[in-house]
Design an enzyme around this catalytic site. Sequence first.
Site, PDB file in Angstrom:
ATOM      1  N   GLU A  50       0.827  -1.208   0.000  1.00 55.83           N
ATOM      2  CA  GLU A  50       0.000   0.000   0.000  1.00 55.83           C
ATOM      3  C   GLU A  50       0.865   1.264   0.000  1.00 55.83           C
ATOM      4  O   GLU A  50       1.825   1.370   0.755  1.00 55.83           O
ATOM      5  CB  GLU A  50      -0.920  -0.005   1.225  1.00 55.83           C
ATOM      6  CG  GLU A  50      -1.897   1.167   1.237  1.00 55.83           C
ATOM      7  CD  GLU A  50      -2.776   1.189   2.474  1.00 55.83           C
ATOM      8  OE1 GLU A  50      -3.804   1.873   2.441  1.00 55.83           O
ATOM      9  OE2 GLU A  50      -2.426   0.516   3.472  1.00 55.83           O
ATOM     10  N   LYS A 123     -10.129   2.484  -2.327  1.00 55.63           N
ATOM     11  CA  LYS A 123     -10.323   1.933  -0.987  1.00 55.63           C
ATOM     12  C   LYS A 123     -11.657   2.393  -0.398  1.00 55.63           C
ATOM     13  O   LYS A 123     -11.947   3.593  -0.353  1.00 55.63           O
ATOM     14  CB  LYS A 123      -9.161   2.365  -0.100  1.00 55.63           C
ATOM     15  CG  LYS A 123      -9.120   1.762   1.296  1.00 55.63           C
ATOM     16  CD  LYS A 123      -7.810   2.158   1.969  1.00 55.63           C
ATOM     17  CE  LYS A 123      -7.658   1.571   3.358  1.00 55.63           C
ATOM     18  NZ  LYS A 123      -6.354   1.929   3.960  1.00 55.63           N
ATOM     19  N   CYS A 160      -5.876  -2.803   2.340  1.00 59.60           N
ATOM     20  CA  CYS A 160      -5.585  -2.698   3.768  1.00 59.60           C
ATOM     21  C   CYS A 160      -6.810  -2.780   4.684  1.00 59.60           C
ATOM     22  O   CYS A 160      -7.288  -3.867   4.963  1.00 59.60           O
ATOM     23  CB  CYS A 160      -4.769  -1.448   4.048  1.00 59.60           C
ATOM     24  SG  CYS A 160      -3.880  -1.506   5.637  1.00 59.60           S
TER      25      CYS A 160
END
Length: 305
Positions: A50, A123, A160
């Site tokens: 990331e 995300k 994540c």
Amino acid sequence: MTRKTLPVALIQEKAIIDQGRGNAEANLSIIEARVAEAAARGARLVLLQELHNGAYFCQHESVAEFDLAEPIPGPSTERLGKLAKRHGVVLVSSLFERRAPGLYHNTAVVFEKDGSTLGKYRKMHIPDDPGFYEKFYFTPGDLGFKPIDTSVGRLGVLVCWDQWYPEAARLMALAGAELLLYPTAIGWDPSDEQAEKNRQRDAWILSHRGHAVANGLPVLSCNRVGHEPSPLASDKHAGAAGIQFWGNSHVLGPQGEFIAEAGGDAEILSAEIDLDRSEHVRRIWPFLRDRRIDAYGDLLKRYID
């Protein structure tokens, strides 16, 4: 190799930091060298960590950090696309996207082996915790949970904090993802006791194993390594000690089994995934068949009072 064996590589790296900030040129140069090495080992799919262009800047809230963002397409996507083409690999990257003035995302971009951009994922779940002040920087994604078709398979790319949400993994699986991939930046507060550190790392790995088992899919998670000091180091509050990224990138099979696992240092984690196993596992554990979709309406509620 079996008919659908896929050689993969995860590039687990320590960020190069220059005067407290990430050095994109230096980090991309390292990525280029690592991808070349991964391809030489036979990798056809390469996953990066990331926000790989620099430091994990979300340890504090500063408008100056927005200068690190760039458009997509932009300089980094052009360079990464050329990298994918040079080595004939499908490449999954993670960038700080400047979509418009005042509108930014944490975005994964997937490149085909010919260098073309196949798609991106923004995300969806954005944390806001000591040391992880991402809500200050990132607008939640609006592209949904849609797998990206590539020459090596249909990739369910998440990022994540998404890894703690079984709904995200499930929706990718229901949309036909053949692999779940997580570019990641997770670590512990160096001042925590070792037992607490172990619990956090073990929970993180366990969450991925659960996604693999529940969906009958391989899971790839690529994490950062190394200590990154906090810009708030002079303050005396949670997060001021910086983050020790623990690495432990891993590749899991569709029953949650470890195919490969890294340690806590920078490395290229190589593995081979038998994509035929997902079909076999889903036949003996038909979780998708037995879902009671008629009874799940309350999942759309924040909480059931």
